[in-house]
Design an enzyme around this catalytic site. Sequence first.
Site, short mmCIF file in Angstrom:
data_model
loop_
_atom_site.label_atom_id
_atom_site.label_comp_id
_atom_site.label_asym_id
_atom_site.label_seq_id
_atom_site.Cartn_x
_atom_site.Cartn_y
_atom_site.Cartn_z
N ASP A 161 0.83 -1.22 0.00
CA ASP A 161 0.00 0.00 0.00
C ASP A 161 0.86 1.26 0.00
O ASP A 161 1.70 1.45 0.88
CB ASP A 161 -0.89 -0.04 1.24
CG ASP A 161 -2.08 0.89 1.14
OD1 ASP A 161 -1.97 1.94 0.49
OD2 ASP A 161 -3.13 0.57 1.73
N GLY A 210 -4.89 3.53 -8.19
CA GLY A 210 -4.97 3.87 -9.60
C GLY A 210 -4.15 5.07 -10.01
O GLY A 210 -4.24 5.53 -11.15
N ASP A 231 -10.63 3.64 -2.12
CA ASP A 231 -11.24 2.57 -1.32
C ASP A 231 -12.74 2.43 -1.56
O ASP A 231 -13.46 3.42 -1.72
CB ASP A 231 -11.02 2.85 0.17
CG ASP A 231 -9.57 2.70 0.58
OD1 ASP A 231 -8.75 2.26 -0.25
OD2 ASP A 231 -9.25 3.03 1.74
#
Length: 406
Positions: A161, A210, A231
Amino acid sequence: MKMKAVSQKALRCAVVLAVALVTAVALPAQNKPYPTAAQLAPTPPMGWNSWNHFAGKVDEADVRAAAKAMVDSGMAAAGYKYIVIDDTWQGKRDAQGFIHPNSKFPDMPGLIQYVHSLGLKFGIYSSPGPQTCAGYEGSYGHVQQDAETYARWGVDYLKYDLCSYLGIMHKEAANNPAKALAMQQAAYLKMYKALAAAGRPIVFSLCQYGIGDVWKWGPSVGGNLWRTTGDIQDNYARMATIGFGQAGLAKYAGPGHWNDPDMLEVGNGGMTNEEYRTHMSLWALLAAPLIAGNDLSHMSPATLAILTNREVIAVDQDRLGREGDRVSKNGALEIWAKPLTGGAKAVGLFNRDTQPHSMTLQLSVVNFPPHAHLRDLWRHKTVHAHHGAYTVTVPAHGVVLLKLTR
């Protein structure tokens, strides 16, 4: 005396051989080529992730319960296999810089061994930044060490992440988007190379929302799947915005490389079962990873039926590896189609309105002859077209998902 000497020599040889065998089992084989992307993720990964339901409260007991429930409920038999711990598992690093789990996960290797003993695979979470999204220890400055730790523990899947690395990008790249993108790509490539060097096959999930049209470069940094959006949330509006917003991305997906519109919210309570069927159908048509995010230990029969509908799962997992796309849009009514093996096709009739609507699928629109065979995948029954068209009432926020064969 001579016989005794021979016995001792034989014993020494046996010990050396045993040590060599144990070492060969315990350590990744470094002389074998790292699996290709298509070998690591030939179809979209299926599993469970802790974040949507448990968030920062997840602990070892929750993960063990999820793994057991995945098997006992029949989800594993339906294709789900990854048990992924998201953020908040990390503790401190030791003097050599190796990460250790915190008190919520007192025996990470033991937990992973338990998951493997059930025939499942195990996933973990980190960030290329100094901290994760929840403020726990990231992999910044310790990428190779973390990759080696994951391999030693037996990890099979890494969700990586972007989180605090965004701040580093903004600071160092200032107002230079090209430099920021290059930094992001380099950070993901660095972890991929570290995973490959560690030698254990690990599916690599890029979680960076993205940014920078990741679908265009994700494969070049070793990604097997990449988030295409921010999210998801457990409500119809957000799910629909994300899901229907995937139109146009189909050409970037294929075996080993999957667009990821985020995890499933099925069963978390924020949507109706009709809306959850839309969620599941759309993700299947998108060839999206099917990563459940609910409490597997406490599922209603309806939730389980949605998550384990094998005919719908087969659309997602079709070996052709083609992502579906929008065929037509008429106000709130949309038709999506996905090519399948053997010339078949999955077609979704979606009603995004708050009232039921009659929808008609002209088979010629999806290049099928008038007398094609139609199967309703939620009702598990054959339906029939008349004069090359199939008309059906689609519920509010609902879907009719069909499989067409010639």
